[in-house]
Write a protein that holds these residues in place. Structure first.
Motif, PDB file in Angstrom:
ATOM      1  N   ALA A 256      52.040   2.334  33.654  1.00 49.07           N
ATOM      2  CA  ALA A 256      52.717   1.165  33.219  1.00 49.07           C
ATOM      3  C   ALA A 256      52.917   0.315  34.371  1.00 49.07           C
ATOM      4  N   ALA A 257      53.498   0.816  35.435  1.00 46.67           N
ATOM      5  CA  ALA A 257      53.775   0.071  36.483  1.00 46.67           C
ATOM      6  C   ALA A 257      52.666  -0.628  36.921  1.00 46.67           C
ATOM      7  N   ILE A 258      51.382   0.274  37.121  1.00 43.31           N
ATOM      8  CA  ILE A 258      49.929  -0.295  37.646  1.00 43.31           C
ATOM      9  C   ILE A 258      49.678  -1.539  36.551  1.00 43.31           C
ATOM     10  N   GLU A 259      49.666  -1.346  35.604  1.00 39.37           N
ATOM     11  CA  GLU A 259      49.267  -2.576  34.599  1.00 39.37           C
ATOM     12  C   GLU A 259      50.020  -3.831  34.962  1.00 39.37           C
ATOM     13  N   ALA A 260      51.345  -3.703  35.044  1.00 33.81           N
ATOM     14  CA  ALA A 260      52.297  -4.723  35.496  1.00 33.81           C
ATOM     15  C   ALA A 260      51.648  -5.239  36.770  1.00 33.81           C
ATOM     16  N   ALA A 261      51.756  -4.375  37.907  1.00 36.83           N
ATOM     17  CA  ALA A 261      51.042  -4.953  39.341  1.00 36.83           C
ATOM     18  C   ALA A 261      49.899  -5.633  39.031  1.00 36.83           C
ATOM     19  N   LEU A 262      48.764  -4.950  38.234  1.00 33.40           N
ATOM     20  CA  LEU A 262      47.446  -5.601  38.170  1.00 33.40           C
ATOM     21  C   LEU A 262      47.402  -7.229  37.451  1.00 33.40           C
ATOM     22  N   ALA A 263      48.775  -7.272  36.747  1.00 35.26           N
ATOM     23  CA  ALA A 263      48.872  -8.528  35.996  1.00 35.26           C
ATOM     24  C   ALA A 263      49.323  -9.487  37.118  1.00 35.26           C
ATOM     25  N   GLN A 264      50.134  -8.975  38.130  1.00 36.46           N
ATOM     26  CA  GLN A 264      50.785 -10.110  39.046  1.00 36.46           C
ATOM     27  C   GLN A 264      49.476 -10.393  40.084  1.00 36.46           C
ATOM     28  N   HIS A 265      48.474  -9.677  40.370  1.00 36.99           N
ATOM     29  CA  HIS A 265      47.667  -9.831  41.394  1.00 36.99           C
ATOM     30  C   HIS A 265      46.782 -10.979  41.049  1.00 36.99           C
ATOM     31  N   PRO A 266      46.216 -11.763  42.142  1.00 32.17           N
ATOM     32  CA  PRO A 266      45.358 -12.755  41.827  1.00 32.17           C
ATOM     33  C   PRO A 266      44.102 -12.434  41.396  1.00 32.17           C
ATOM     34  N   ASP A 267      43.544 -11.322  41.521  1.00 33.52           N
ATOM     35  CA  ASP A 267      42.129 -10.962  41.392  1.00 33.52           C
ATOM     36  C   ASP A 267      42.244  -9.991  40.143  1.00 33.52           C
ATOM     37  N   GLY A 268      43.755  -9.708  39.724  1.00 38.79           N
ATOM     38  CA  GLY A 268      43.527  -8.772  38.482  1.00 38.79           C
ATOM     39  C   GLY A 268      42.700  -9.128  37.138  1.00 38.79           C
ATOM     40  N   ARG A 269      42.917 -10.476  37.020  1.00 39.59           N
ATOM     41  CA  ARG A 269      42.022 -10.909  35.613  1.00 39.59           C
ATOM     42  C   ARG A 269      40.478 -10.895  35.959  1.00 39.59           C
ATOM     43  N   LEU A 270      40.253 -11.210  37.275  1.00 39.08           N
ATOM     44  CA  LEU A 270      38.609 -11.264  37.623  1.00 39.08           C
ATOM     45  C   LEU A 270      38.229  -9.683  37.351  1.00 39.08           C
ATOM     46  N   VAL A 271      38.755  -8.523  37.933  1.00 38.67           N
ATOM     47  CA  VAL A 271      38.344  -7.197  37.616  1.00 38.67           C
ATOM     48  C   VAL A 271      38.372  -6.731  36.296  1.00 38.67           C
ATOM     49  N   GLN A 272      39.518  -7.201  35.502  1.00 36.08           N
ATOM     50  CA  GLN A 272      39.291  -6.817  34.216  1.00 36.08           C
ATOM     51  C   GLN A 272      38.530  -7.508  33.206  1.00 36.08           C
ATOM     52  N   SER A 273      37.850  -8.485  33.861  1.00 38.20           N
ATOM     53  CA  SER A 273      37.142  -9.167  32.815  1.00 38.20           C
ATOM     54  C   SER A 273      35.706  -8.414  32.601  1.00 38.20           C
ATOM     55  N   LEU A 274      35.446  -7.286  33.562  1.00 35.42           N
ATOM     56  CA  LEU A 274      34.229  -6.365  33.306  1.00 35.42           C
ATOM     57  C   LEU A 274      34.392  -5.782  31.936  1.00 35.42           C
ATOM     58  N   PRO A 275      33.351  -5.400  31.471  1.00 39.37           N
ATOM     59  CA  PRO A 275      33.532  -4.654  30.177  1.00 39.37           C
ATOM     60  C   PRO A 275      33.776  -3.285  30.271  1.00 39.37           C
ATOM     61  N   ARG A 276      34.863  -2.920  29.403  1.00 41.05           N
ATOM     62  CA  ARG A 276      35.798  -1.718  29.316  1.00 41.05           C
ATOM     63  C   ARG A 276      35.885  -1.109  30.862  1.00 41.05           C
ATOM     64  N   SER A 277      36.675  -2.190  31.563  1.00 42.05           N
ATOM     65  CA  SER A 277      37.109  -1.601  32.709  1.00 42.05           C
ATOM     66  C   SER A 277      38.607  -1.061  32.717  1.00 42.05           C
ATOM     67  N   GLY A 278      39.339  -1.547  31.626  1.00 44.43           N
ATOM     68  CA  GLY A 278      40.808  -0.824  31.545  1.00 44.43           C
ATOM     69  C   GLY A 278      41.662  -1.273  32.649  1.00 44.43           C
ATOM     70  N   ALA A 279      42.909  -1.139  32.417  1.00 47.80           N
ATOM     71  CA  ALA A 279      44.093  -1.527  33.497  1.00 47.80           C
ATOM     72  C   ALA A 279      43.974  -0.877  34.643  1.00 47.80           C
ATOM     73  N   VAL A 280      43.924   0.649  34.420  1.00 46.91           N
ATOM     74  CA  VAL A 280      43.981   1.688  35.593  1.00 46.91           C
ATOM     75  C   VAL A 280      42.598   1.570  36.346  1.00 46.91           C
ATOM     76  N   ASN A 281      41.594   1.517  35.583  1.00 47.60           N
ATOM     77  CA  ASN A 281      40.375   1.898  36.225  1.00 47.60           C
ATOM     78  C   ASN A 281      40.254   0.391  37.247  1.00 47.60           C
ATOM     79  N   ALA A 282      40.735  -0.780  36.590  1.00 46.04           N
ATOM     80  CA  ALA A 282      40.474  -2.171  37.081  1.00 46.04           C
ATOM     81  C   ALA A 282      41.292  -1.980  38.364  1.00 46.04           C
ATOM     82  N   ALA A 283      42.329  -1.607  38.344  1.00 48.80           N
ATOM     83  CA  ALA A 283      43.504  -1.440  39.490  1.00 48.80           C
ATOM     84  C   ALA A 283      42.867  -0.500  40.466  1.00 48.80           C
TER      85      ALA A 283
END
Length: 402
Positions: A256-283
């Motif tokens: 849950a902390a990783i998901e919150a930190a990923l949302a605050q990262h400037p490139d978080g949405r960029l990596v999460q746009s990949l198909p089925r990357s998921g929050a933890v894997n994108a982080a």
């Protein structure tokens, strides 16, 4: 006057060597790994820096020593240990090794071939925080898997039914079941009504009916251990459950902390746009990718850092292509995990994987081939600071049109 510094880091004391542009040693000594020692090191290096340029070479790109040097405004150049090892024959036919000698070689390597090694650019605070969370979680997952394997091996020997009733032995409901019924004797009077009550108390979300779960428990092979060993095994089951239960809970909180930190990262949405990357894997990908766009000038260098490109050895008529061992293994694990997941959400990814398998590649090799293809796309998106858009993916659009 330009000076070059080599530091052979260690846990207790660091060997330091400072040379000038002619290769003459200007200072050589050892600095203890303490607050006073690091302060002394920074002060001494600042005195040598003066009006000229000073570069510091180390074998690692992170750690308290590196942070202290970077915070002091010094230029730090990480050099891979393999490069240092290959350079030793220049200075000694016997290839001897010592901490002061390695410090001198690092400094001289920086003097002679410094143009080949880029300076370290520290990541942003957001990337550092995300990296700390991701790497800490990965290490705890390794511990969880080891403990779960130990628990499963124990149950398969003393109580096979308990290992088969639920899919994951380290799931919260499986651990709760083992905490309540650690031995076959404790579950001797367990029937459909009691099991249904237990499942309701722990909010069982599986699709298996109570009758099927109870049949798994009853139809498993019976254990042949004696009464004394069964009692001792029950104590060991309780101990493993007591260790795994809080570990699984802390892993959920870290996710849950990783998901919150990923949302605050400037490139978080960029990596999460990949198909089925998921929050933890994108982080995981973003933590190893970093935010320095100049770090990987091309997608080939990015793929090599991630261990996705093989190594070619060619001499005369001999040519061999081998697996790449020297790489960022955390990045390779993150990219291959994403590639394996993406083939279930992207038709193009599934086709790349199927073609690799049709050529005779094993599953792991085919996944690396797919990850290499995704590395080109990810690198382009990262450089352009643009999320992945399947409508701009020509290969995917050609497949959809076909």
């Amino acid at each position: 006057m330009r000076f070059f510094v080599g530091i052979d880091w260690a846990s207790r004391a660091h060997a330091v060597c400072i040379i000038d542009q002619t290769g003459r040693i200007r200072w050589q000594g050892s600095i203890p790994h303490t607050a006073e020692g690091l302060t002394e090191l920074v002060g001494r290096l600042r005195r040598f820096r003066g009006p000229g340029r000073l570069r510091v070479a180390l074998e690692r790109p992170s750690g308290l020593l590196v942070d202290s040097l970077v915070d002091a405004g010094l230029e730090v150049v990480p050099i891979h240990p393999n490069a240092l090892k290959a350079t030793r024959p220049r200075y000694s036919a016997a290839c001897g090794k010592s901490d002061p000698g390695d410090a001198f070689i690092l400094a001289d390597l920086l003097r002679l071939d410094g143009h080949r090694f880029p300076a370290l650019r520290p990541p942003s605070d957001e990337t550092r925080a995300l990296r700390a969370l991701v790497r800490g979680r990965d290490d705890l997952v390794t511990q969880r898997v080891a403990l779960a394997n130990q628990l499963r091996a124990l149950l398969e020997r003393v109580w096979p039914g308990a290992a088969a009733i639920f899919a994951d032995i380290d799931s919260p409901i499986a651990l709760a079941f083992l905490a309540r019924y650690p031995t076959p004797h404790s579950a001797a009077r367990l029937g459909e009504k009691r099991l249904a009550q237990f499942l309701g108390q722990h909010a069982y979300s599986g699709r298996r009916p109570v009758v099927e779960l109870l049949a798994r428990l009853r139809t498993a092979p019976a254990s042949q251990v004696g009464e004394a060993e069964a009692e001792a095994s029950g104590d060991l089951v309780r101990a493993l459950v007591a260790v795994l239960t809080p570990l699984v809970g802390q892993l959920q909180q870290l996710s849950a902390a990783i998901e919150a930190a990923l949302a605050q990262h400037p490139d978080g949405r960029l990596v999460q746009s990949l198909p089925r990357s998921g929050a933890v894997n994108a982080a995981q990908i973003l933590a190893e990718l970093g935010d320095d766009r100049a770090r990987f000038p091309s997608d080939e260098q990015f793929a090599a850092e991630g261990g996705l490109a093989p190594v070619t050895h060619a001499s005369g008529q001999h040519k061999a292509v081998v697996f790449r061992w020297a790489c960022n293994k955390r990045l390779r694990r993150a990219l291959t995990t994403f590639a394996d997941n993406s083939r279930h959400a992207s038709r193009w990814a599934a086709l790349v994987y199927q073609r690799a398998r049709a050529r005779g590649c094993r599953h792991q090799h085919a996944i690396r081939i797919l990850a290499r293809a995704w590395a080109r796309i990810l690198w382009r998106c990262w450089q352009d600071r643009a999320p992945y858009d399947v409508r701009r993916h020509r290969a995917a659009q050609a497949l959809a049109a076909a």
